[in-house]
Design a protein around this motif. Structure first.
Motif, PDB file in Angstrom:
ATOM      1  N   HIS A  16      12.012   8.811  -1.845  1.00 33.64           N
ATOM      2  CA  HIS A  16      11.864   7.417  -2.242  1.00 33.64           C
ATOM      3  C   HIS A  16      10.648   6.767  -1.582  1.00 33.64           C
ATOM      4  CE1 HIS A  16      16.104   8.066  -3.434  1.00 33.64           C
ATOM      5  NE2 HIS A  16      15.813   7.194  -4.379  1.00 33.64           N
ATOM      6  N   GLN A  17      10.219   7.305  -0.434  1.00 40.84           N
ATOM      7  CA  GLN A  17       9.004   6.794   0.196  1.00 40.84           C
ATOM      8  C   GLN A  17       7.791   7.044  -0.702  1.00 40.84           C
ATOM      9  OE1 GLN A  17       8.779   8.512   4.135  1.00 40.84           O
ATOM     10  NE2 GLN A  17      10.791   7.703   4.686  1.00 40.84           N
ATOM     11  N   SER A  18       7.773   8.184  -1.379  1.00 43.33           N
ATOM     12  CA  SER A  18       6.673   8.461  -2.309  1.00 43.33           C
ATOM     13  C   SER A  18       6.725   7.507  -3.503  1.00 43.33           C
ATOM     14  CB  SER A  18       6.722   9.919  -2.791  1.00 43.33           C
ATOM     15  OG  SER A  18       7.907  10.184  -3.522  1.00 43.33           O
ATOM     16  N   THR A  19       7.936   7.108  -3.909  1.00 43.95           N
ATOM     17  CA  THR A  19       8.073   6.121  -4.989  1.00 43.95           C
ATOM     18  C   THR A  19       7.516   4.773  -4.542  1.00 43.95           C
ATOM     19  OG1 THR A  19      10.073   7.242  -5.774  1.00 43.95           O
ATOM     20  CG2 THR A  19       9.694   5.001  -6.558  1.00 43.95           C
ATOM     21  N   ILE A  20       7.754   4.423  -3.293  1.00 45.33           N
ATOM     22  CA  ILE A  20       7.170   3.198  -2.740  1.00 45.33           C
ATOM     23  C   ILE A  20       5.654   3.272  -2.833  1.00 45.33           C
ATOM     24  CG2 ILE A  20       6.836   1.819  -0.637  1.00 45.33           C
ATOM     25  CD1 ILE A  20       9.647   2.767   0.227  1.00 45.33           C
ATOM     26  N   GLY A  21       5.087   4.429  -2.444  1.00 44.13           N
ATOM     27  CA  GLY A  21       3.641   4.602  -2.520  1.00 44.13           C
ATOM     28  C   GLY A  21       3.110   4.409  -3.927  1.00 44.13           C
ATOM     29  N   LYS A  22       3.805   4.971  -4.903  1.00 43.03           N
ATOM     30  CA  LYS A  22       3.368   4.840  -6.296  1.00 43.03           C
ATOM     31  C   LYS A  22       3.405   3.385  -6.756  1.00 43.03           C
ATOM     32  CE  LYS A  22       4.966   9.501  -7.498  1.00 43.03           C
ATOM     33  NZ  LYS A  22       5.999  10.289  -8.217  1.00 43.03           N
ATOM     34  N   GLU A  27       0.392   0.724  -8.026  1.00 43.83           N
ATOM     35  CA  GLU A  27       0.441  -0.116  -9.226  1.00 43.83           C
ATOM     36  C   GLU A  27       0.148  -1.576  -8.878  1.00 43.83           C
ATOM     37  OE1 GLU A  27       0.738   0.734 -12.456  1.00 43.83           O
ATOM     38  OE2 GLU A  27       0.509   2.766 -11.651  1.00 43.83           O
ATOM     39  N   ARG A  28       0.709  -2.039  -7.769  1.00 44.76           N
ATOM     40  CA  ARG A  28       0.428  -3.411  -7.333  1.00 44.76           C
ATOM     41  C   ARG A  28      -1.064  -3.557  -7.027  1.00 44.76           C
ATOM     42  NH1 ARG A  28       5.213  -6.276  -5.486  1.00 44.76           N
ATOM     43  NH2 ARG A  28       6.917  -5.349  -6.694  1.00 44.76           N
ATOM     44  N   SER A  29      -1.634  -2.528  -6.415  1.00 45.82           N
ATOM     45  CA  SER A  29      -3.060  -2.551  -6.090  1.00 45.82           C
ATOM     46  C   SER A  29      -3.909  -2.652  -7.351  1.00 45.82           C
ATOM     47  CB  SER A  29      -3.432  -1.284  -5.302  1.00 45.82           C
ATOM     48  OG  SER A  29      -4.819  -1.211  -5.081  1.00 45.82           O
ATOM     49  N   LYS A  30      -3.515  -1.910  -8.380  1.00 41.39           N
ATOM     50  CA  LYS A  30      -4.258  -1.951  -9.647  1.00 41.39           C
ATOM     51  C   LYS A  30      -4.174  -3.344 -10.283  1.00 41.39           C
ATOM     52  CE  LYS A  30      -3.766   2.968 -10.788  1.00 41.39           C
ATOM     53  NZ  LYS A  30      -3.104   3.956 -11.692  1.00 41.39           N
ATOM     54  N   ASN A  31      -3.013  -3.968 -10.162  1.00 41.05           N
ATOM     55  CA  ASN A  31      -2.859  -5.327 -10.708  1.00 41.05           C
ATOM     56  C   ASN A  31      -3.839  -6.289 -10.044  1.00 41.05           C
ATOM     57  OD1 ASN A  31      -0.793  -4.466 -12.383  1.00 41.05           O
ATOM     58  ND2 ASN A  31       0.830  -5.098 -10.978  1.00 41.05           N
ATOM     59  N   HIS A  32      -3.981  -6.174  -8.733  1.00 40.16           N
ATOM     60  CA  HIS A  32      -4.905  -7.057  -8.008  1.00 40.16           C
ATOM     61  C   HIS A  32      -6.357  -6.700  -8.321  1.00 40.16           C
ATOM     62  CE1 HIS A  32      -1.874  -9.207  -5.808  1.00 40.16           C
ATOM     63  NE2 HIS A  32      -1.312  -8.077  -5.419  1.00 40.16           N
ATOM     64  N   GLU A  33      -6.606  -5.423  -8.583  1.00 34.23           N
ATOM     65  CA  GLU A  33      -7.959  -5.020  -8.983  1.00 34.23           C
ATOM     66  C   GLU A  33      -8.314  -5.648 -10.328  1.00 34.23           C
ATOM     67  OE1 GLU A  33     -10.654  -0.985  -9.698  1.00 34.23           O
ATOM     68  OE2 GLU A  33      -8.478  -0.859  -9.561  1.00 34.23           O
TER      69      GLU A  33
END
Length: 201
Positions: A123-129, A133-139
């Protein structure tokens, strides 16, 4: 003779008692079976409690999650939301915002590693993913705002090419980078090589 269920109940009661001590409230408010304590409300209150000890807070939160077997997908969403919110609070740097009430200290990456251990490695890897996605939204927001600035102010060079003005101090850009850094930490902790490569790409 004590059963496994008895042991689990004793462990949960011990955790709730320790949380009541941390909150400095009468333990009966948490231990009374007739009281209506939403475990998610209790967890969020614990994460936001202004404690000077992040490890103590996280150990109690982790025990609570495991002993109540809280839904992992909802935990992942909670961690992602609180990670983004905490990074935004760091950017605002308000003198009235007590950092001890944050779920982790952005200046101490070990506290974040402890925070994401509310869930297991998968689930930690799911957090990373989700952080990617949040990073892409801000980009996308950053690119849109930059394009609007470009439309308002175009620099014409001698060869008539255009120089696009990008505000490298933009909070959106800084937040995007921070989210990628924290996604990378999640993938490293989960030993998720594909995720690590995605961040580094």
């Amino acid at each position: 003779a004590r059963t496994t269920q008895d042991d689990a109940l004793v462990s949960l009661l011990s955790t709730l008692f320790k949380i009541s001590r941390l909150f400095r409230i009468d333990s009966s408010k948490l231990l009374n079976p007739k009281s209506t304590n939403d475990p998610w409300v209790l967890l969020e209150r614990l994460l936001s409690y202004p404690s000077s000890s992040y490890p103590t807070k996280m150990i109690l939160a982790r025990n609570l999650c495991n002993q109540l077997d809280l839904e992992k997908d909802r935990l992942v969403n909670l961690i992602v939301d609180q990670t983004e919110t905490t990074l935004k609070r760091k950017q605002r740097n308000s003198p009235d915002d007590d950092r001890h009430s944050w779920p982790f200290d952005p200046e101490n990456l070990d506290s974040f590693k402890s925070f994401i251990k509310l869930v297991n490695a998968a689930h930690q890897s799911t957090i990373g993913k989700q952080l990617i996605e949040r990073s892409k939204n801000h980009e996308d927001q950053f690119q849109n705002s930059s394009q609007q600035g470009h439309d308002r102010c175009v620099f014409l060079l001698s060869d008539r090419s255009e120089l696009r003005f990008l505000d490298v101090t933009s909070p959106l850009l800084r937040l995007r980078i921070d989210l990628l850094i924290y996604a990378h930490i999640c993938f490293v902790e989960a030993c998720h090589m594909e995720g690590i490569c995605i961040v580094l790409d």
